[in-house]
Each structure stands twice: as structure tokens, then as C-alpha cells.
Design a protein around this motif. Structure first.
Motif, PDB file in Angstrom:
ATOM      1  N   GLU A  41      32.290  52.600   6.852  1.00 10.59           N
ATOM      2  CA  GLU A  41      30.842  52.688   6.645  1.00 10.59           C
ATOM      3  C   GLU A  41      30.103  53.311   7.819  1.00 10.59           C
ATOM      4  OE1 GLU A  41      29.097  49.045   5.342  1.00 10.59           O
ATOM      5  OE2 GLU A  41      30.632  48.712   3.828  1.00 10.59           O
ATOM      6  N   ARG A  42      30.646  53.131   9.041  1.00 15.87           N
ATOM      7  CA  ARG A  42      29.925  53.590  10.229  1.00 15.87           C
ATOM      8  C   ARG A  42      30.877  54.235  11.229  1.00 15.87           C
ATOM      9  NH1 ARG A  42      28.918  48.361   9.824  1.00 15.87           N
ATOM     10  NH2 ARG A  42      29.734  47.953  11.906  1.00 15.87           N
ATOM     11  N   ALA A  43      30.316  55.131  12.034  1.00 12.71           N
ATOM     12  CA  ALA A  43      31.110  55.820  13.056  1.00 12.71           C
ATOM     13  C   ALA A  43      31.659  54.836  14.082  1.00 12.71           C
ATOM     14  CB  ALA A  43      30.271  56.889  13.749  1.00 12.71           C
ATOM     15  N   ASP A  44      30.918  53.770  14.375  1.00 17.47           N
ATOM     16  CA  ASP A  44      31.404  52.829  15.394  1.00 17.47           C
ATOM     17  C   ASP A  44      32.655  52.079  14.958  1.00 17.47           C
ATOM     18  OD1 ASP A  44      30.205  51.087  13.571  1.00 17.47           O
ATOM     19  OD2 ASP A  44      29.044  50.004  15.079  1.00 17.47           O
ATOM     20  N   GLN A  45      33.030  52.196  13.694  1.00 17.19           N
ATOM     21  CA  GLN A  45      34.286  51.633  13.216  1.00 17.19           C
ATOM     22  C   GLN A  45      35.436  52.625  13.406  1.00 17.19           C
ATOM     23  OE1 GLN A  45      32.585  50.921   9.259  1.00 17.19           O
ATOM     24  NE2 GLN A  45      33.182  48.776   9.494  1.00 17.19           N
ATOM     25  N   VAL A  46      35.114  53.900  13.463  1.00 17.06           N
ATOM     26  CA  VAL A  46      36.127  54.951  13.548  1.00 17.06           C
ATOM     27  C   VAL A  46      36.367  55.393  14.984  1.00 17.06           C
ATOM     28  CG1 VAL A  46      36.666  57.324  12.849  1.00 17.06           C
ATOM     29  CG2 VAL A  46      35.596  55.765  11.220  1.00 17.06           C
ATOM     30  N   LEU A  47      35.305  55.482  15.774  1.00 18.34           N
ATOM     31  CA  LEU A  47      35.421  56.016  17.130  1.00 18.34           C
ATOM     32  C   LEU A  47      36.446  55.273  17.993  1.00 18.34           C
ATOM     33  CD1 LEU A  47      31.694  56.927  17.812  1.00 18.34           C
ATOM     34  CD2 LEU A  47      33.566  58.446  17.119  1.00 18.34           C
ATOM     35  N   PRO A  48      36.531  53.943  17.940  1.00 19.37           N
ATOM     36  CA  PRO A  48      37.571  53.263  18.728  1.00 19.37           C
ATOM     37  C   PRO A  48      38.993  53.634  18.286  1.00 19.37           C
ATOM     38  CG  PRO A  48      35.875  51.703  18.072  1.00 19.37           C
ATOM     39  CD  PRO A  48      35.616  52.974  17.325  1.00 19.37           C
ATOM     40  N   LEU A  49      39.163  53.884  17.004  1.00 20.40           N
ATOM     41  CA  LEU A  49      40.481  54.291  16.512  1.00 20.40           C
ATOM     42  C   LEU A  49      40.869  55.656  17.068  1.00 20.40           C
ATOM     43  CD1 LEU A  49      40.053  53.208  12.779  1.00 20.40           C
ATOM     44  CD2 LEU A  49      41.192  51.942  14.625  1.00 20.40           C
ATOM     45  N   ILE A  50      39.895  56.554  17.145  1.00 18.34           N
ATOM     46  CA  ILE A  50      40.136  57.880  17.713  1.00 18.34           C
ATOM     47  C   ILE A  50      40.499  57.750  19.190  1.00 18.34           C
ATOM     48  CG2 ILE A  50      39.074  60.103  18.287  1.00 18.34           C
ATOM     49  CD1 ILE A  50      37.341  59.698  15.710  1.00 18.34           C
ATOM     50  N   GLN A  51      39.746  56.933  19.917  1.00 18.38           N
ATOM     51  CA  GLN A  51      40.020  56.739  21.344  1.00 18.38           C
ATOM     52  C   GLN A  51      41.395  56.104  21.566  1.00 18.38           C
ATOM     53  OE1 GLN A  51      38.354  57.970  23.954  1.00 18.38           O
ATOM     54  NE2 GLN A  51      37.140  58.968  22.379  1.00 18.38           N
ATOM     55  N   ASN A  52      41.762  55.171  20.718  1.00 19.15           N
ATOM     56  CA  ASN A  52      43.075  54.525  20.831  1.00 19.15           C
ATOM     57  C   ASN A  52      44.202  55.528  20.587  1.00 19.15           C
ATOM     58  OD1 ASN A  52      44.849  52.252  21.115  1.00 19.15           O
ATOM     59  ND2 ASN A  52      45.100  52.290  18.897  1.00 19.15           N
ATOM     60  N   ALA A  53      44.044  56.349  19.577  1.00 18.25           N
ATOM     61  CA  ALA A  53      45.067  57.363  19.290  1.00 18.25           C
ATOM     62  C   ALA A  53      45.170  58.368  20.426  1.00 18.25           C
ATOM     63  CB  ALA A  53      44.741  58.071  17.973  1.00 18.25           C
ATOM     64  N   LEU A  54      44.041  58.749  20.980  1.00 15.75           N
ATOM     65  CA  LEU A  54      44.034  59.683  22.105  1.00 15.75           C
ATOM     66  C   LEU A  54      44.724  59.064  23.323  1.00 15.75           C
ATOM     67  CD1 LEU A  54      43.126  62.382  23.280  1.00 15.75           C
ATOM     68  CD2 LEU A  54      40.952  61.297  23.864  1.00 15.75           C
ATOM     69  N   ALA A  55      44.446  57.810  23.572  1.00 11.63           N
ATOM     70  CA  ALA A  55      45.047  57.127  24.725  1.00 11.63           C
ATOM     71  C   ALA A  55      46.560  57.020  24.594  1.00 11.63           C
ATOM     72  CB  ALA A  55      44.426  55.736  24.885  1.00 11.63           C
ATOM     73  N   GLN A  56      47.036  56.941  23.364  1.00  9.33           N
ATOM     74  CA  GLN A  56      48.475  56.809  23.127  1.00  9.33           C
ATOM     75  C   GLN A  56      49.189  58.148  22.994  1.00  9.33           C
ATOM     76  OE1 GLN A  56      49.648  53.773  20.276  1.00  9.33           O
ATOM     77  NE2 GLN A  56      47.615  52.871  20.435  1.00  9.33           N
ATOM     78  N   SER A  57      48.435  59.228  23.045  1.00 10.41           N
ATOM     79  CA  SER A  57      49.037  60.553  22.880  1.00 10.41           C
ATOM     80  C   SER A  57      49.083  61.289  24.202  1.00 10.41           C
ATOM     81  CB  SER A  57      48.230  61.366  21.859  1.00 10.41           C
ATOM     82  OG  SER A  57      46.976  61.730  22.417  1.00 10.41           O
ATOM     83  N   ASP A  58      49.696  62.448  24.192  1.00 11.89           N
ATOM     84  CA  ASP A  58      49.759  63.299  25.380  1.00 11.89           C
ATOM     85  C   ASP A  58      48.392  63.827  25.769  1.00 11.89           C
ATOM     86  OD1 ASP A  58      52.484  62.963  25.592  1.00 11.89           O
ATOM     87  OD2 ASP A  58      52.957  64.764  24.473  1.00 11.89           O
ATOM     88  N   GLY A  59      47.435  63.802  24.838  1.00 15.21           N
ATOM     89  CA  GLY A  59      46.110  64.323  25.107  1.00 15.21           C
ATOM     90  C   GLY A  59      45.291  63.436  26.028  1.00 15.21           C
ATOM     91  N   ALA A  60      45.785  62.254  26.345  1.00 17.80           N
ATOM     92  CA  ALA A  60      45.016  61.321  27.164  1.00 17.80           C
ATOM     93  C   ALA A  60      44.766  61.849  28.572  1.00 17.80           C
ATOM     94  CB  ALA A  60      45.749  59.977  27.252  1.00 17.80           C
ATOM     95  N   GLY A  61      45.701  62.614  29.103  1.00 17.48           N
ATOM     96  CA  GLY A  61      45.560  63.096  30.463  1.00 17.48           C
ATOM     97  C   GLY A  61      44.958  64.478  30.573  1.00 17.48           C
ATOM     98  N   ARG A  62      44.575  65.051  29.466  1.00 15.69           N
ATOM     99  CA  ARG A  62      44.056  66.425  29.480  1.00 15.69           C
ATOM    100  C   ARG A  62      42.568  66.465  29.628  1.00 15.69           C
ATOM    101  NH1 ARG A  62      47.875  68.924  24.764  1.00 15.69           N
ATOM    102  NH2 ARG A  62      49.764  68.320  25.755  1.00 15.69           N
TER     103      ARG A  62
END
Length: 62
Positions: A41-62
């Protein structure tokens, strides 16, 4: 979602990625992500999921 549901869903994504091939993977993943995000329903429900996926990927340090 049960462990069995997660396994079935993950397997379906893997099979779909095999079918679309390397060239079609970015488009497929983009379409799948947009479809899944639209279920929230809201972006604030999705944005943490995006940040979590980024933190767990190689993109976290870029």
C-alpha cells in the motif's frame, strides 16, 4: 508463506530466469519487482526491502 511455498516460488523464478536467458533477465526481474511492489500500500513498506536487498548484494559497497 510456508517454507514449501518459498521453495516453490524460488524454483519458479529460477525456471523463469532460465527461460528468459541472460539477456532477458533484467527486464524479467524489473517486471517481477514492479508487480510485487504494487501489492504493497505504501512506499515505506517497500523501501526497507530494497535497502535490505542492497545491503546483502555486491552493490552495497558501490
Amino acid at each position: 508463506m510456508t517454507d514449501s511455498d518459498l521453495d516453490q516460488s524460488y524454483s519458479a523464478v529460477c525456471e523463469a530466469l532460465t527461460r528468459v536467458g541472460e539477456a532477458g533477465t533484467p527486464m524479467f526481474l524489473s517486471m517481477l519487482c514492479l508487480s510485487l511492489m504494487s501489492r504493497f500500500e505504501r512506499a515505506d513498506q517497500v523501501l526497507p526491502l530494497i535497502q535490505n536487498a542492497l545491503a546483502q548484494s555486491d552493490g552495497a559497497g558501490r
